[in-house]
Write a protein that holds these residues in place. Structure first.
Motif, PDB file in Angstrom:
ATOM      1  N   LEU A 186       0.699  -1.272   0.085  1.00 23.93           N
ATOM      2  CA  LEU A 186       0.076  -0.012   0.002  1.00 23.93           C
ATOM      3  C   LEU A 186       0.869   1.076  -0.022  1.00 23.93           C
ATOM      4  O   LEU A 186       0.680   2.295  -0.672  1.00 23.93           O
ATOM      5  N   ILE A 187       1.852   1.282   0.701  1.00 26.09           N
ATOM      6  CA  ILE A 187       2.807   2.620   0.606  1.00 26.09           C
ATOM      7  C   ILE A 187       3.576   2.662  -0.409  1.00 26.09           C
ATOM      8  O   ILE A 187       3.497   3.783  -1.106  1.00 26.09           O
ATOM      9  N   ARG A 188       3.840   1.530  -1.237  1.00 23.67           N
ATOM     10  CA  ARG A 188       4.258   1.700  -2.642  1.00 23.67           C
ATOM     11  C   ARG A 188       3.312   2.311  -3.476  1.00 23.67           C
ATOM     12  O   ARG A 188       3.784   2.868  -4.479  1.00 23.67           O
ATOM     13  N   ASP A 189       2.031   1.956  -3.175  1.00 17.17           N
ATOM     14  CA  ASP A 189       1.031   2.466  -4.118  1.00 17.17           C
ATOM     15  C   ASP A 189       0.508   3.908  -3.732  1.00 17.17           C
ATOM     16  O   ASP A 189      -0.360   4.311  -4.668  1.00 17.17           O
ATOM     17  N   GLY A 190       1.262   4.333  -2.579  1.00 17.56           N
ATOM     18  CA  GLY A 190       0.999   5.868  -2.573  1.00 17.56           C
ATOM     19  C   GLY A 190       0.237   6.138  -0.889  1.00 17.56           C
ATOM     20  O   GLY A 190      -0.174   7.058  -0.737  1.00 17.56           O
ATOM     21  N   ALA A 191      -0.054   5.080  -0.332  1.00 14.39           N
ATOM     22  CA  ALA A 191      -0.583   5.279   1.123  1.00 14.39           C
ATOM     23  C   ALA A 191       0.372   5.825   1.857  1.00 14.39           C
ATOM     24  O   ALA A 191       1.581   5.713   1.670  1.00 14.39           O
ATOM     25  N   LYS A 192       0.008   6.690   3.053  1.00 13.47           N
ATOM     26  CA  LYS A 192       0.675   7.338   3.930  1.00 13.47           C
ATOM     27  C   LYS A 192       1.321   6.590   4.824  1.00 13.47           C
ATOM     28  O   LYS A 192       0.678   5.843   5.595  1.00 13.47           O
ATOM     29  N   LEU A 193       2.776   6.538   4.743  1.00 10.37           N
ATOM     30  CA  LEU A 193       3.311   5.715   5.994  1.00 10.37           C
ATOM     31  C   LEU A 193       3.145   6.400   7.446  1.00 10.37           C
ATOM     32  O   LEU A 193       3.292   7.755   7.502  1.00 10.37           O
ATOM     33  N   VAL A 194       2.594   5.480   8.242  1.00 10.84           N
ATOM     34  CA  VAL A 194       2.313   6.226   9.577  1.00 10.84           C
ATOM     35  C   VAL A 194       3.212   5.426  10.717  1.00 10.84           C
ATOM     36  O   VAL A 194       3.377   4.419  10.694  1.00 10.84           O
ATOM     37  N   GLU A 195       3.877   6.244  11.561  1.00  9.56           N
ATOM     38  CA  GLU A 195       4.475   5.732  12.517  1.00  9.56           C
ATOM     39  C   GLU A 195       3.935   5.954  13.906  1.00  9.56           C
ATOM     40  O   GLU A 195       4.237   5.265  14.858  1.00  9.56           O
ATOM     41  N   THR A 196       3.160   7.164  14.152  1.00 11.01           N
ATOM     42  CA  THR A 196       2.487   7.437  15.422  1.00 11.01           C
ATOM     43  C   THR A 196       0.999   7.620  14.926  1.00 11.01           C
ATOM     44  O   THR A 196       0.569   8.287  13.959  1.00 11.01           O
ATOM     45  N   ALA A 197      -0.086   7.673  16.007  1.00 11.96           N
ATOM     46  CA  ALA A 197      -1.256   8.121  15.641  1.00 11.96           C
ATOM     47  C   ALA A 197      -1.411   9.410  15.651  1.00 11.96           C
ATOM     48  O   ALA A 197      -2.388  10.133  15.044  1.00 11.96           O
ATOM     49  N   GLN A 198      -0.235  10.274  16.139  1.00 11.55           N
ATOM     50  CA  GLN A 198      -0.444  11.764  16.033  1.00 11.55           C
ATOM     51  C   GLN A 198      -0.093  12.016  14.499  1.00 11.55           C
ATOM     52  O   GLN A 198      -0.669  13.098  13.974  1.00 11.55           O
ATOM     53  N   ASP A 199       0.466  11.324  13.845  1.00 12.01           N
ATOM     54  CA  ASP A 199       0.563  11.717  12.371  1.00 12.01           C
ATOM     55  C   ASP A 199      -0.854  11.550  11.588  1.00 12.01           C
ATOM     56  O   ASP A 199      -1.132  12.557  11.018  1.00 12.01           O
TER      57      ASP A 199
END
Length: 367
Positions: free
Chosen positions: A268-281
């Protein structure tokens, strides 16, 4: 409900129950002929539809419709037509919105800002904890968490949201059934502190082909969809791709390259989804769009103050330094249980106070 309104609703329900009528055909009929009442009263006037469907329209199951209307008589039960002012606005924007929604619980939540959280039915312990903690944090930040009442990530997300906020469960059965059956208590808790919704009429049993249809509603209700863990071939990826098609945000949490349940998120990230590391993001991404109050996003000082009030967190923080330390050593040094340390480390990581390193090691990141 007035007799006239009840009569109108009865026609909406009766048309949905006619064999051969799905959402696409239902909308096509409405566009051509205006109302369910006209369609049911004038089946011989219809053109462009096969004879079997026309014949079915001549014999609606009014007895079953009467049972559906009886179901409505209990508190907090609703059947919303797409013309109902309470019908969720975002869902109406998708290409094939359900003509009818069966609802139990706090119906107004359907028009609150939502984030969908989906993932594997058989997640890792870390994935389950991540779903719970993200849902808790986001619900506390003012978002309603929406998911599908399935095993695994869905259940963890619902429970995390219920710990401090509201949640919506979108199901692939009639609302007179709970699937899976072991989630009966969870479903009861959601009705008390949220809402359960389905496009399927009462009596509908779980069938494999109904779940992908259900998924478009999960994404369609929401501002965005977060995928926590997912294999390359999974229903969660179907939900995410539907969200993309609906021009909604898609977020994915990366994981270990050795974990098969991370591969769907990585794709999904390769397809354009936003990488998320924290819920704050996510709160920062959706906050302005949803009009969330700035104060729901905790400052570092507030987070530190919260931890100071929790003795176990303070014990853990006292043993965390700026040099990497293995989780086994933390468990040994603090005297806390492995589950407690893992859970607290995850929350500290979500809040940006701790960073995880390869080999199960952790370091503090703040000053």
């Amino acid at each position: 409900m007035t007799a006239n309104k009840q009569s109108e609703l009865a026609c909406w329900i009766a048309l949905q129950r006619v064999p051969g009528i799905g959402p696409v055909t239902y909308h096509k009929l409405l566009q051509q002929y205006g109302s369910p009442q006209y369609i049911l009263n004038n089946p011989n006037q219809l053109s462009g539809f096969n004879e079997k469907l026309v014949e079915n329209l001549r014999h609606p199951d009014w007895q079953q419709v009467e049972q559906d209307l009886l179901w409505l008589e209990q508190d907090d039960r609703y059947i919303l037509t797409i013309d109902d002012e309470r019908y969720p606005v975002l869902l109406k924007e998708i290409s094939d919105p359900p003509p009818l929604l069966y609802v139990q619980g706090e119906v107004s939540l359907l028009n609150d800002w939502q984030l969908a959280i989906v993932g594997s039915r058989n997640p890792s312990a870390s994935g389950r904890n991540t779903a719970y903690d993200f849902a808790h944090y986001l619900a506390d930040g003012g978002l309603v968490v929406t998911s599908g009442l399935a095993m695994g990530i869905d259940a963890a997300a619902h429970k995390g949201a219920l710990s401090c906020g509201k949640t919506i469960a979108v199901v692939a059965t009639g609302l007179d059934r709970v699937y899976p059956a072991k989630h009966r208590q969870l479903a009861h808790d959601i009705v008390k502190n949220g809402v359960i919704v389905s496009e399927f009429p009462l009596g509908t049993s779980p069938k494999p082909e109904l779940f992908p249809r259900r998924n478009r509603i999960i994404s369609g209700l929401s501002l965005g969809t977060l995928v926590v863990e997912a294999a390359l071939k999974s229903g969660s990826l179907i939900t995410a791709r539907m969200a993309m098609e609906q021009s909604r945000e898609v977020f994915a949490i990366p994981g270990s390259i050795h974990n098969p349940l991370s591969r769907g998120c990585h794709q999904l990230i390769r397809d354009g989804a936003k990488l998320v590391e924290t819920a704050q993001d996510i709160l920062e991404e959706l906050g302005a769009l949803a009009g969330l109050k700035p104060q729901v996003i905790q400052t570092e000082e507030e987070i530190e103050s919260t931890h100071e009030k929790d003795g176990d967190y303070q014990v853990l923080l006292n043993h965390l330094g700026y040099d990497p330390i293995a989780i086994d050593r933390l468990i040994e040094n603090t005297g806390l249980t492995a589950d407690a340390v893992s859970s607290m480390l995850l929350l500290l990581e979500l809040e940006g106070e701790v960073e995880s390193l390869p080999g199960g090691r952790y370091v503090r990141t703040g000053s």
